[in-house]
Design a protein around this motif. Structure first.
Motif, PDB file in Angstrom:
ATOM      1  N   ALA A  19      42.297 -13.233  86.912  1.00 11.02           N
ATOM      2  CA  ALA A  19      42.695 -12.651  88.199  1.00 11.02           C
ATOM      3  C   ALA A  19      42.159 -11.234  88.323  1.00 11.02           C
ATOM      4  CB  ALA A  19      44.215 -12.633  88.308  1.00 11.02           C
ATOM      5  N   LEU A  20      42.108 -10.789  89.569  1.00  6.18           N
ATOM      6  CA  LEU A  20      41.834  -9.386  89.899  1.00  6.18           C
ATOM      7  C   LEU A  20      43.173  -8.708  90.152  1.00  6.18           C
ATOM      8  CD1 LEU A  20      38.888  -9.777  92.411  1.00  6.18           C
ATOM      9  CD2 LEU A  20      38.830  -8.483  90.271  1.00  6.18           C
ATOM     10  N   PRO A  21      43.282  -7.421  89.827  1.00  8.26           N
ATOM     11  CA  PRO A  21      44.525  -6.724  90.169  1.00  8.26           C
ATOM     12  C   PRO A  21      44.645  -6.595  91.684  1.00  8.26           C
ATOM     13  CG  PRO A  21      42.932  -5.213  89.210  1.00  8.26           C
ATOM     14  CD  PRO A  21      42.345  -6.579  89.116  1.00  8.26           C
ATOM     15  N   GLY A  22      45.867  -6.719  92.185  1.00  5.13           N
ATOM     16  CA  GLY A  22      46.126  -6.564  93.611  1.00  5.13           C
ATOM     17  C   GLY A  22      46.383  -5.103  93.936  1.00  5.13           C
ATOM     18  N   ASP A  23      47.213  -4.869  94.941  1.00  6.15           N
ATOM     19  CA  ASP A  23      47.572  -3.494  95.297  1.00  6.15           C
ATOM     20  C   ASP A  23      49.044  -3.425  95.683  1.00  6.15           C
ATOM     21  OD1 ASP A  23      47.878  -4.150  98.090  1.00  6.15           O
ATOM     22  OD2 ASP A  23      45.705  -4.032  98.285  1.00  6.15           O
ATOM     23  N   ALA A  25      50.463  -2.892  98.407  1.00  9.50           N
ATOM     24  CA  ALA A  25      50.813  -3.449  99.710  1.00  9.50           C
ATOM     25  C   ALA A  25      50.797  -4.979  99.734  1.00  9.50           C
ATOM     26  CB  ALA A  25      49.853  -2.929 100.777  1.00  9.50           C
ATOM     27  N   GLY A  26      50.354  -5.605  98.645  1.00 10.60           N
ATOM     28  CA  GLY A  26      50.236  -7.063  98.642  1.00 10.60           C
ATOM     29  C   GLY A  26      50.602  -7.650  97.298  1.00 10.60           C
ATOM     30  N   ALA A  27      49.926  -8.716  96.962  1.00 18.14           N
ATOM     31  CA  ALA A  27      50.175  -9.418  95.701  1.00 18.14           C
ATOM     32  C   ALA A  27      49.778  -8.548  94.510  1.00 18.14           C
ATOM     33  CB  ALA A  27      49.378 -10.716  95.678  1.00 18.14           C
ATOM     34  N   ALA A  28      50.501  -8.709  93.414  1.00 16.01           N
ATOM     35  CA  ALA A  28      50.195  -7.956  92.193  1.00 16.01           C
ATOM     36  C   ALA A  28      48.868  -8.404  91.584  1.00 16.01           C
ATOM     37  CB  ALA A  28      51.324  -8.120  91.178  1.00 16.01           C
ATOM     38  N   TRP A  29      48.561  -9.704  91.701  1.00 11.82           N
ATOM     39  CA  TRP A  29      47.331 -10.265  91.150  1.00 11.82           C
ATOM     40  C   TRP A  29      46.708 -11.216  92.165  1.00 11.82           C
ATOM     41  CZ3 TRP A  29      45.461  -8.156  86.890  1.00 11.82           C
ATOM     42  CH2 TRP A  29      46.339  -7.494  86.048  1.00 11.82           C
ATOM     43  N   ILE A  30      45.378 -11.283  92.162  1.00 16.53           N
ATOM     44  CA  ILE A  30      44.632 -12.203  93.015  1.00 16.53           C
ATOM     45  C   ILE A  30      43.960 -13.219  92.087  1.00 16.53           C
ATOM     46  CG2 ILE A  30      42.780 -12.431  94.707  1.00 16.53           C
ATOM     47  CD1 ILE A  30      43.317  -9.366  95.299  1.00 16.53           C
ATOM     48  N   PRO A  31      44.484 -14.445  92.021  1.00 13.38           N
ATOM     49  CA  PRO A  31      43.943 -15.450  91.098  1.00 13.38           C
ATOM     50  C   PRO A  31      42.478 -15.773  91.376  1.00 13.38           C
ATOM     51  CG  PRO A  31      46.048 -16.159  92.005  1.00 13.38           C
ATOM     52  CD  PRO A  31      45.618 -14.949  92.785  1.00 13.38           C
ATOM     53  N   LEU A  32      41.728 -16.015  90.302  1.00 17.10           N
ATOM     54  CA  LEU A  32      40.319 -16.425  90.381  1.00 17.10           C
ATOM     55  C   LEU A  32      40.194 -17.786  89.704  1.00 17.10           C
ATOM     56  CD1 LEU A  32      38.619 -13.052  89.403  1.00 17.10           C
ATOM     57  CD2 LEU A  32      38.889 -14.000  91.697  1.00 17.10           C
ATOM     58  N   GLU A  33      40.528 -18.832  90.437  1.00 17.60           N
ATOM     59  CA  GLU A  33      40.574 -20.183  89.869  1.00 17.60           C
ATOM     60  C   GLU A  33      39.248 -20.598  89.224  1.00 17.60           C
ATOM     61  OE1 GLU A  33      43.366 -21.905  89.577  1.00 17.60           O
ATOM     62  OE2 GLU A  33      44.504 -20.410  90.697  1.00 17.60           O
ATOM     63  N   ASP A  34      38.110 -20.142  89.766  1.00 19.15           N
ATOM     64  CA  ASP A  34      36.803 -20.528  89.230  1.00 19.15           C
ATOM     65  C   ASP A  34      36.488 -19.888  87.884  1.00 19.15           C
ATOM     66  OD1 ASP A  34      36.588 -18.039  90.531  1.00 19.15           O
ATOM     67  OD2 ASP A  34      34.438 -18.310  90.828  1.00 19.15           O
ATOM     68  N   ARG A  35      37.289 -18.926  87.445  1.00 20.42           N
ATOM     69  CA  ARG A  35      37.079 -18.278  86.141  1.00 20.42           C
ATOM     70  C   ARG A  35      38.036 -18.779  85.071  1.00 20.42           C
ATOM     71  NH1 ARG A  35      34.209 -13.109  86.493  1.00 20.42           N
ATOM     72  NH2 ARG A  35      32.534 -13.654  87.909  1.00 20.42           N
ATOM     73  N   ASN A  36      39.044 -19.588  85.445  1.00 18.21           N
ATOM     74  CA  ASN A  36      40.017 -20.093  84.476  1.00 18.21           C
ATOM     75  C   ASN A  36      39.339 -20.996  83.458  1.00 18.21           C
ATOM     76  OD1 ASN A  36      41.981 -18.762  85.915  1.00 18.21           O
ATOM     77  ND2 ASN A  36      42.727 -20.591  86.939  1.00 18.21           N
ATOM     78  N   PHE A  37      39.838 -20.975  82.227  1.00 21.59           N
ATOM     79  CA  PHE A  37      39.285 -21.815  81.172  1.00 21.59           C
ATOM     80  C   PHE A  37      40.361 -22.120  80.144  1.00 21.59           C
ATOM     81  CE2 PHE A  37      38.468 -17.377  80.232  1.00 21.59           C
ATOM     82  CZ  PHE A  37      38.881 -17.232  78.918  1.00 21.59           C
ATOM     83  N   THR A  38      40.100 -23.132  79.325  1.00 25.30           N
ATOM     84  CA  THR A  38      41.005 -23.518  78.251  1.00 25.30           C
ATOM     85  C   THR A  38      40.236 -23.454  76.944  1.00 25.30           C
ATOM     86  OG1 THR A  38      42.266 -24.957  79.723  1.00 25.30           O
ATOM     87  CG2 THR A  38      42.489 -25.353  77.356  1.00 25.30           C
ATOM     88  N   ILE A  39      40.782 -22.731  75.970  1.00 26.23           N
ATOM     89  CA  ILE A  39      40.183 -22.643  74.645  1.00 26.23           C
ATOM     90  C   ILE A  39      40.687 -23.810  73.813  1.00 26.23           C
ATOM     91  CG2 ILE A  39      40.082 -21.291  72.491  1.00 26.23           C
ATOM     92  CD1 ILE A  39      38.437 -20.069  74.775  1.00 26.23           C
ATOM     93  N   VAL A  93      38.316  -7.819  86.431  1.00 22.51           N
ATOM     94  CA  VAL A  93      38.863  -9.141  86.154  1.00 22.51           C
ATOM     95  C   VAL A  93      39.540  -9.152  84.787  1.00 22.51           C
ATOM     96  CG1 VAL A  93      38.296 -11.581  85.785  1.00 22.51           C
ATOM     97  CG2 VAL A  93      37.101 -10.278  87.559  1.00 22.51           C
ATOM     98  N   ARG A  94      40.752  -9.724  84.772  1.00 18.61           N
ATOM     99  CA  ARG A  94      41.509  -9.899  83.529  1.00 18.61           C
ATOM    100  C   ARG A  94      41.805 -11.383  83.366  1.00 18.61           C
ATOM    101  NH1 ARG A  94      41.121  -5.035  84.533  1.00 18.61           N
ATOM    102  NH2 ARG A  94      42.265  -3.338  83.588  1.00 18.61           N
TER     103      ARG A  94
END
Length: 102
Positions: A19-23, A25-39, A93-94
């Motif tokens: 996710a990206l950090p939000g701000d 005034a809005g959501a704390a985090w902005i999810p980035l579904e295309d970057r998710n992965f499973t180890i 991105v975190r």
């Protein structure tokens, strides 16, 4: 003798959500579904697009094959990563381990 760049290691198995950090005034985090992965086992990972391998040297994670090939992260904790851009600078991105692999 240590490997160049640090000790070779593997990430804890599980699902990593990015996710990206939000701000304020809005959501704390902005999810980035295309970057998710499973180890998985060893130095393997999978995404909804396919699977691949990564290399963890010291605190630097480099995806070496598969859909995330070329992405680099800095390990910032036992279950967290921070994206490193093409210039080698920390990005916004975190990715955090949010569950165990299934």
């Amino acid at each position: 003798m240590a490997a160049p760049g640090g000790k070779l290691d593997t990430l804890p198995q599980g699902q990593y959500r990015c996710a990206l950090p939000g701000d304020a005034a809005g959501a704390a985090w902005i999810p980035l579904e295309d970057r998710n992965f499973t180890i998985g086992n060893g130095s393997t990972y999978r995404t909804h697009q396919g699977s691949g391998t990564y290399l963890l040297t010291g605190t630097r994670v480099t995806f070496t094959r598969g859909p995330l090939k070329g992405l680099k992260f800095e390990r910032t904790g036992s279950d967290s990563l921070r994206w490193i851009d093409d210039k080698g600078e920390p990005g916004r991105v975190r990715c955090v381990r949010s569950g165990f692999a299934r």
